[in-house]
Design a protein around this motif. Structure first.
Motif, short mmCIF file in Angstrom:
data_model
loop_
_atom_site.label_atom_id
_atom_site.label_comp_id
_atom_site.label_asym_id
_atom_site.label_seq_id
_atom_site.Cartn_x
_atom_site.Cartn_y
_atom_site.Cartn_z
N LEU A 1 0.82 -1.20 0.00
CA LEU A 1 0.00 0.00 0.00
C LEU A 1 0.86 1.25 0.00
O LEU A 1 1.95 1.28 0.58
CB LEU A 1 -0.91 0.00 1.23
CG LEU A 1 -1.85 -1.20 1.38
CD1 LEU A 1 -2.66 -1.09 2.66
CD2 LEU A 1 -2.75 -1.34 0.17
N ASP A 2 0.35 2.31 -0.64
CA ASP A 2 1.06 3.59 -0.61
C ASP A 2 0.69 4.35 0.67
O ASP A 2 -0.05 3.84 1.51
CB ASP A 2 0.77 4.40 -1.89
CG ASP A 2 -0.69 4.82 -2.02
OD1 ASP A 2 -1.44 4.81 -1.01
OD2 ASP A 2 -1.09 5.18 -3.15
N GLU A 3 1.19 5.57 0.79
CA GLU A 3 0.97 6.34 2.02
C GLU A 3 -0.50 6.67 2.27
O GLU A 3 -0.91 6.91 3.40
CB GLU A 3 1.81 7.63 2.01
CG GLU A 3 1.49 8.59 0.88
CD GLU A 3 2.10 8.21 -0.47
OE1 GLU A 3 1.67 8.79 -1.48
OE2 GLU A 3 2.98 7.35 -0.52
N SER A 4 -1.34 6.62 1.22
CA SER A 4 -2.77 6.90 1.40
C SER A 4 -3.58 5.63 1.68
O SER A 4 -4.79 5.69 1.85
CB SER A 4 -3.33 7.60 0.16
OG SER A 4 -3.35 6.73 -0.95
N GLY A 5 -2.88 4.46 1.73
CA GLY A 5 -3.57 3.22 2.02
C GLY A 5 -4.16 2.52 0.81
O GLY A 5 -4.95 1.59 0.95
N LYS A 6 -3.75 2.94 -0.38
CA LYS A 6 -4.23 2.31 -1.61
C LYS A 6 -3.10 1.46 -2.21
O LYS A 6 -1.92 1.74 -1.97
CB LYS A 6 -4.68 3.37 -2.62
CG LYS A 6 -5.90 4.12 -2.13
CD LYS A 6 -6.39 5.09 -3.17
CE LYS A 6 -7.63 5.79 -2.62
NZ LYS A 6 -8.17 6.75 -3.53
#
Length: 152
Positions: free
Chosen positions: A55-60
């Motif tokens: 996941l990236d920093e935005s949770g996606k």
């Protein structure tokens, strides 16, 4: 893993995951010769995600490189739940793949599906639908199945 039959003739099958009680659903329902399989995903026997997407920093999901492995496990889980009713993937007449990235799915689905069904041309109707989100952030694919057993 349990099966239960209701007075109306519906037979239900469960993997035993906490979400089955939390959300309130069966993994599959058999009525007559038809088996409706809820969306299957890449989980182990305890309900833990296998091959989760980073996941990236935005949770996606940051990438979709684990989609093929998630698909393989998803088909294996579907085969397990179908077996509870004496069915196999050969009994599947329709499947719907819900994916986060259609391009990646097109790249990997043909090979994974042919492996799962053990044939170069699986004999089932198939739908591939791109969606914005699935149940778990690390999840890239979910597959729903409808299977029909031959008349008794």
């Amino acid at each position: 893993m349990t099966n239960a039959t209701a007075a109306n003739g519906k037979e239900a099958a469960y993997h035993g995951f906490p979400a089955e009680d939390d959300y309130g659903y069966a993994q599959a329902i058999k009525i007559g010769n038809t088996i409706h399989v809820s969306g299957q995903l890449s989980q182990d026997d305890k309900g833990n995600m296998i091959a989760p997407a980073a996941l990236d920093e935005s949770g996606k999901p940051a990438d979709f490189s684990t989609m093929a492995e998630q698909m393989r496990v998803t088909y294996a889980n579907a085969a397990k739940i179908l077996a509870r009713f004496g069915a196999t993937l050969d009994h599947v007449v329709e499947e719907t793949l819900y994916v986060l990235d259609v391009d990646t799915a097109f790249t990997v689905a043909g090979k994974v599906r042919k492996e799962a069904y053990a044939t170069a041309r699986p004999r089932c109707a198939s739908n591939l639908i791109g969606v914005a989100r699935l149940a778990f952030p690390e999840q890239l694919v979910e597959i729903v199945f409808k299977a029909v057993l031959p008349p008794a």
